[in-house]
Write a protein that holds these residues in place. Structure first.
Motif, PDB file in Angstrom:
ATOM      1  N   VAL A 153     -32.433  15.085  -9.457  1.00 29.77           N
ATOM      2  CA  VAL A 153     -32.878  14.391  -9.384  1.00 29.77           C
ATOM      3  C   VAL A 153     -32.900  13.155 -10.149  1.00 29.77           C
ATOM      4  O   VAL A 153     -32.397  11.899 -10.175  1.00 29.77           O
ATOM      5  N   TYR A 154     -34.652  13.574 -11.026  1.00 32.95           N
ATOM      6  CA  TYR A 154     -35.296  12.461 -11.477  1.00 32.95           C
ATOM      7  C   TYR A 154     -34.374  11.175 -12.394  1.00 32.95           C
ATOM      8  O   TYR A 154     -33.780  10.392 -13.659  1.00 32.95           O
ATOM      9  N   PHE A 155     -33.962  12.885 -13.467  1.00 31.74           N
ATOM     10  CA  PHE A 155     -33.786  12.391 -14.901  1.00 31.74           C
ATOM     11  C   PHE A 155     -31.373  12.611 -14.855  1.00 31.74           C
ATOM     12  O   PHE A 155     -31.618  11.229 -15.665  1.00 31.74           O
ATOM     13  N   LEU A 156     -30.957  12.394 -14.114  1.00 30.14           N
ATOM     14  CA  LEU A 156     -29.616  11.083 -13.197  1.00 30.14           C
ATOM     15  C   LEU A 156     -29.384  10.371 -12.446  1.00 30.14           C
ATOM     16  O   LEU A 156     -29.502   8.918 -13.238  1.00 30.14           O
ATOM     17  N   GLY A 157     -30.628  10.124 -11.843  1.00 24.77           N
ATOM     18  CA  GLY A 157     -31.060   8.609 -11.313  1.00 24.77           C
ATOM     19  C   GLY A 157     -31.588   7.934 -12.154  1.00 24.77           C
ATOM     20  O   GLY A 157     -31.057   6.857 -12.531  1.00 24.77           O
ATOM     21  N   ALA A 163     -28.048   3.239 -17.389  1.00 25.98           N
ATOM     22  CA  ALA A 163     -26.117   2.914 -17.526  1.00 25.98           C
ATOM     23  C   ALA A 163     -26.401   1.180 -17.039  1.00 25.98           C
ATOM     24  O   ALA A 163     -25.992   0.679 -17.367  1.00 25.98           O
ATOM     25  N   ALA A 164     -26.941   1.153 -15.518  1.00 27.68           N
ATOM     26  CA  ALA A 164     -26.907   0.059 -14.941  1.00 27.68           C
ATOM     27  C   ALA A 164     -27.823  -1.661 -15.559  1.00 27.68           C
ATOM     28  O   ALA A 164     -27.439  -2.073 -15.406  1.00 27.68           O
ATOM     29  N   ALA A 165     -28.916  -0.805 -16.553  1.00 31.87           N
ATOM     30  CA  ALA A 165     -29.516  -2.006 -17.547  1.00 31.87           C
ATOM     31  C   ALA A 165     -28.698  -2.313 -18.495  1.00 31.87           C
ATOM     32  O   ALA A 165     -28.481  -3.560 -18.956  1.00 31.87           O
ATOM     33  N   VAL A 166     -28.149  -0.855 -19.047  1.00 30.35           N
ATOM     34  CA  VAL A 166     -26.983  -1.993 -19.690  1.00 30.35           C
ATOM     35  C   VAL A 166     -26.114  -2.032 -19.617  1.00 30.35           C
ATOM     36  O   VAL A 166     -25.602  -3.955 -20.615  1.00 30.35           O
ATOM     37  N   GLY A 167     -25.257  -1.919 -18.315  1.00 28.97           N
ATOM     38  CA  GLY A 167     -24.005  -3.013 -18.213  1.00 28.97           C
ATOM     39  C   GLY A 167     -24.327  -4.373 -17.460  1.00 28.97           C
ATOM     40  O   GLY A 167     -23.413  -4.722 -17.003  1.00 28.97           O
ATOM     41  N   ARG A 168     -25.969  -4.692 -17.812  1.00 32.65           N
ATOM     42  CA  ARG A 168     -25.849  -6.515 -17.639  1.00 32.65           C
ATOM     43  C   ARG A 168     -25.376  -6.954 -19.016  1.00 32.65           C
ATOM     44  O   ARG A 168     -24.765  -8.147 -18.976  1.00 32.65           O
ATOM     45  N   ALA A 177     -22.801   4.569 -14.903  1.00 27.48           N
ATOM     46  CA  ALA A 177     -24.327   4.261 -13.647  1.00 27.48           C
ATOM     47  C   ALA A 177     -23.649   5.294 -12.441  1.00 27.48           C
ATOM     48  O   ALA A 177     -24.218   5.653 -11.486  1.00 27.48           O
ATOM     49  N   GLY A 178     -22.389   4.525 -12.236  1.00 30.38           N
ATOM     50  CA  GLY A 178     -21.748   5.209 -11.054  1.00 30.38           C
ATOM     51  C   GLY A 178     -21.864   6.932 -10.612  1.00 30.38           C
ATOM     52  O   GLY A 178     -22.327   7.694  -9.442  1.00 30.38           O
ATOM     53  N   VAL A 179     -21.012   7.073 -12.225  1.00 28.11           N
ATOM     54  CA  VAL A 179     -20.487   8.798 -11.997  1.00 28.11           C
ATOM     55  C   VAL A 179     -22.731   9.400 -11.775  1.00 28.11           C
ATOM     56  O   VAL A 179     -22.857  10.418 -11.238  1.00 28.11           O
ATOM     57  N   ALA A 180     -23.546   9.262 -12.472  1.00 26.79           N
ATOM     58  CA  ALA A 180     -24.692   9.198 -12.396  1.00 26.79           C
ATOM     59  C   ALA A 180     -25.381   9.374 -11.351  1.00 26.79           C
ATOM     60  O   ALA A 180     -25.893  10.461 -10.532  1.00 26.79           O
ATOM     61  N   ALA A 181     -25.030   8.561 -10.483  1.00 30.04           N
ATOM     62  CA  ALA A 181     -25.454   7.981  -8.993  1.00 30.04           C
ATOM     63  C   ALA A 181     -24.791   9.009  -8.113  1.00 30.04           C
ATOM     64  O   ALA A 181     -25.826   9.800  -7.334  1.00 30.04           O
ATOM     65  N   LEU A 182     -23.656   9.669  -8.611  1.00 30.74           N
ATOM     66  CA  LEU A 182     -23.093  10.278  -7.268  1.00 30.74           C
ATOM     67  C   LEU A 182     -23.396  11.087  -7.517  1.00 30.74           C
ATOM     68  O   LEU A 182     -23.520  12.326  -6.959  1.00 30.74           O
TER      69      LEU A 182
END
Length: 293
Positions: A153-157, A163-168, A177-182
């Motif tokens: 859970v921590y690795f995927l989180g 990915a969200a940081a890069v997505g900026r 980011a969405g797939v990893a969160a799911l």
């Protein structure tokens, strides 16, 4: 106030050696350091093995040293003094320092970038990946309902945060980011059910929880919104990810295979004395019983 434990000589040497090597390498002439850097389009064995020790600016060197100084001792403390797994830390530390840099460099071969690759970042991000694993091992000692199986859970989180940081700056990273969160959601639900209700109320000062706080911030530092830094250099986000992935996945799989998540409880003099006293007491009881009979 309780004093923090000091590392043994072996661990002190292991922890301090990378710092000494980085400082010594920084003192080399720039021309020599360029021969030690790695060029994916024209790879050399020397560059493959030595690129991690190369830094051309004091800012880059200080960033590497600060990241290492925060993460490596924290992982050491969690593994050795909380999880009682010194062998796990030592094996991971040697592997991270010696094997992750060439592995990250080899992963760049298909890209054939026309640029020099250098720096200690793959080692630092590998420790970012290992940190939640070390924290999980430490938590399992205090809460037997938490298992190593919860660590993904921590690795995927962390991957989702990165990915969200890069997505900026690059929106194409947002689906990652969405797939990893799911993928992290089922592990998160399982972990929430495993934790006792009063865990958070009594865990404010627990080092593993603080370590997870450090882990939550690390992706934002390792994956800046603008990867371009001074002098035209670019933060190698690809090698950061490779280091992060290797830092978590390789120890996780190795521990699962070796079943090394069981803490090592070293016998102390008090334990031996207590066991001896119990043996004497049992012997006296047997003698009394025999005399009565």
């Amino acid at each position: 106030m309780a004093r923090l434990p000091r590392p043994r000589l072996t661990d002190s040497v292991l922890l301090s050696t990378p710092v000494v090597v980085l400082l010594a390498a920084y003192a080399l002439p720039a021309a020599v350091k360029r021969t030690l850097a790695y060029h994916p389009a024209e790879p050399t064995v020397l560059g493959l093995l030595a690129n991690a020790v190369v830094h051309f600016t004091p800012t880059h060197l200080v960033a590497s040293l600060v990241g290492y100084a925060v993460l490596a001792p924290l992982c050491w403390y969690l593994c050795v003094h909380r999880a009682r797994r010194p062998g796990v830390f030592r094996a991971v530390h040697v592997g991270v320092c010696l094997l992750v840099p060439p592995a990250a460099a080899l992963a760049e071969l298909p890209l054939a970038w026309n640029a020099l690759t250098y720096g200690f970042s793959p080692v630092v991000t590998a420790y970012v990946g290992f940190l939640p694993l070390a924290a999980t091992l430490a938590i399992t000692v205090r809460c037997d309902r938490v298992r190593l199986d919860h660590a993904p859970v921590y690795f995927l989180g962390g991957l989702a945060l990165a990915a969200a940081a890069v997505g900026r700056n690059d929106p194409t990273a947002l689906p990652v980011a969405g797939v990893a969160a799911l993928l992290a959601a089922p592990y998160a639900l399982s972990l929430a059910r495993a934790l006792p209700r009063d865990f958070l109320a009594h865990a404010v000062d627990v080092p593993p929880v603080a370590a997870l706080g450090v882990f939550a911030v690390a992706p934002l530092v390792a994956y800046p919104a603008d990867p371009v830094v001074g002098d035209g250099a670019v933060v190698n986000l690809y090698s950061h990810f490779v280091g992060y992935a290797l830092g978590f996945l390789v120890p996780y799989v190795a521990i699962r295979i070796a079943r090394a998540d069981t803490p090592v409880v070293e016998a102390t003099a008090t334990d031996v004395t207590s066991e001896a006293s119990n043996d004497v007491s049992n012997a006296d009881t047997d003698v009394t019983t025999a005399e009565t009979a």
